[in-house]
Design a protein around this motif. Sequence first.
Motif, PDB file in Angstrom:
ATOM      1  N   LEU A  42      28.993  20.360  37.372  1.00 29.81           N
ATOM      2  CA  LEU A  42      28.161  20.480  36.178  1.00 29.81           C
ATOM      3  C   LEU A  42      27.561  19.138  35.779  1.00 29.81           C
ATOM      4  N   LEU A  43      28.297  18.074  35.989  1.00 30.62           N
ATOM      5  CA  LEU A  43      27.809  16.733  35.662  1.00 30.62           C
ATOM      6  C   LEU A  43      26.885  16.178  36.747  1.00 30.62           C
ATOM      7  N   MET A  44      27.174  16.513  38.007  1.00 31.27           N
ATOM      8  CA  MET A  44      26.430  15.938  39.126  1.00 31.27           C
ATOM      9  C   MET A  44      24.992  16.461  39.177  1.00 31.27           C
ATOM     10  N   ASP A  45      24.807  17.745  38.960  1.00 34.74           N
ATOM     11  CA  ASP A  45      23.453  18.309  39.029  1.00 34.74           C
ATOM     12  C   ASP A  45      22.504  17.670  38.022  1.00 34.74           C
ATOM     13  N   PRO A  46      22.879  17.549  36.737  1.00 34.60           N
ATOM     14  CA  PRO A  46      21.989  16.863  35.800  1.00 34.60           C
ATOM     15  C   PRO A  46      21.781  15.391  36.155  1.00 34.60           C
ATOM     16  N   PHE A  47      22.827  14.761  36.682  1.00 33.12           N
ATOM     17  CA  PHE A  47      22.705  13.363  37.086  1.00 33.12           C
ATOM     18  C   PHE A  47      21.644  13.226  38.175  1.00 33.12           C
ATOM     19  N   ILE A  48      21.724  14.042  39.207  1.00 29.45           N
ATOM     20  CA  ILE A  48      20.752  13.993  40.303  1.00 29.45           C
ATOM     21  C   ILE A  48      19.358  14.324  39.776  1.00 29.45           C
ATOM     22  N   ALA A  49      19.259  15.336  38.916  1.00 31.98           N
ATOM     23  CA  ALA A  49      17.960  15.721  38.365  1.00 31.98           C
ATOM     24  C   ALA A  49      17.365  14.598  37.525  1.00 31.98           C
ATOM     25  N   SER A  50      18.221  13.842  36.844  1.00 34.00           N
ATOM     26  CA  SER A  50      17.728  12.760  35.984  1.00 34.00           C
ATOM     27  C   SER A  50      17.159  11.594  36.792  1.00 34.00           C
ATOM     28  N   LEU A  51      17.504  11.528  38.060  1.00 37.07           N
ATOM     29  CA  LEU A  51      17.027  10.427  38.891  1.00 37.07           C
ATOM     30  C   LEU A  51      15.540  10.526  39.196  1.00 37.07           C
ATOM     31  N   GLY A  52      15.033  11.740  39.255  1.00 38.15           N
ATOM     32  CA  GLY A  52      13.633  11.916  39.629  1.00 38.15           C
ATOM     33  C   GLY A  52      13.454  11.627  41.109  1.00 38.15           C
ATOM     34  N   PRO A  53      12.252  11.863  41.641  1.00 40.29           N
ATOM     35  CA  PRO A  53      12.025  11.689  43.078  1.00 40.29           C
ATOM     36  C   PRO A  53      12.312  10.265  43.576  1.00 40.29           C
ATOM     37  N   GLY A  54      11.870   9.263  42.834  1.00 38.92           N
ATOM     38  CA  GLY A  54      12.123   7.877  43.244  1.00 38.92           C
ATOM     39  C   GLY A  54      13.597   7.548  43.214  1.00 38.92           C
ATOM     40  N   GLY A  55      14.292   8.071  42.214  1.00 44.70           N
ATOM     41  CA  GLY A  55      15.726   7.830  42.092  1.00 44.70           C
ATOM     42  C   GLY A  55      16.522   8.495  43.196  1.00 44.70           C
ATOM     43  N   VAL A  56      16.069   9.668  43.619  1.00 46.52           N
ATOM     44  CA  VAL A  56      16.748  10.354  44.711  1.00 46.52           C
ATOM     45  C   VAL A  56      16.600   9.543  45.998  1.00 46.52           C
ATOM     46  N   HIS A  57      15.406   8.999  46.226  1.00 47.34           N
ATOM     47  CA  HIS A  57      15.205   8.147  47.406  1.00 47.34           C
ATOM     48  C   HIS A  57      16.087   6.904  47.323  1.00 47.34           C
ATOM     49  N   ASP A  58      16.212   6.346  46.124  1.00 44.30           N
ATOM     50  CA  ASP A  58      17.093   5.186  45.945  1.00 44.30           C
ATOM     51  C   ASP A  58      18.555   5.550  46.226  1.00 44.30           C
ATOM     52  N   LEU A  59      18.953   6.750  45.802  1.00 46.79           N
ATOM     53  CA  LEU A  59      20.317   7.221  46.059  1.00 46.79           C
ATOM     54  C   LEU A  59      20.543   7.398  47.563  1.00 46.79           C
ATOM     55  N   LEU A  60      19.562   7.958  48.257  1.00 45.39           N
ATOM     56  CA  LEU A  60      19.651   8.112  49.714  1.00 45.39           C
ATOM     57  C   LEU A  60      19.763   6.751  50.398  1.00 45.39           C
ATOM     58  N   ASP A  61      18.898   5.821  50.001  1.00 44.60           N
ATOM     59  CA  ASP A  61      18.970   4.476  50.567  1.00 44.60           C
ATOM     60  C   ASP A  61      20.311   3.824  50.243  1.00 44.60           C
TER      61      ASP A  61
END
Length: 178
Positions: A42-61
């Motif tokens: 429940l916490l992880m999904d909003p966290f990932i969504a809050s990152l936005g597309p650029g944030g998701v790429h940063d998380l992948l990197d």
Amino acid sequence: MSSTCDPQYAPAGDVSAALMVIDSRLKAIYDGRTGADPEQLLLMDPFIASLGPGGVHDLLDGACTLVFMFVTWLRKAYEDHGKDVIEYVVPELVATMRSMPRSVRPEFIPTMAGMVIAAGTGLSPSLWRKQYGDWTQDEMNPLEATALLLAEHINRLTGDHDYATRLITNALTSADQG
């Protein structure tokens, strides 16, 4: 001659966020929880969504940076004992992933093994993977599993459930101070 996959050309990404994800998964494993913690999901999904597309790429990197850092530490540890990291880590990683078909579909195991081999030979896992196109949604669980399994391998070698996390935290602290 420098490779286009040389780590000096790779973005570090959001290593702290990636480490947070891996550390929470490790704690769940060490606490004996099986399956995903519903509260954590429940916490992880909003966290990932809050990152936005650029944030998701940063998380992948950031996850790829973790893979590189973990494999670099493992390479040095194995070399100190006259062993090759690829010979000792990759087969175990592949065997473990094969036993996790719900989290890691078989068709993604070669890519994850390739990333670890790239890191073991001093290449950036992120840039190595980028040669084959953009990340897919289906590769997210295998990437997380790869970083998690490498961290757990380090923790098992050292006999310390927090060693891998501390290793990265110390490196980040040193980088911030330098």
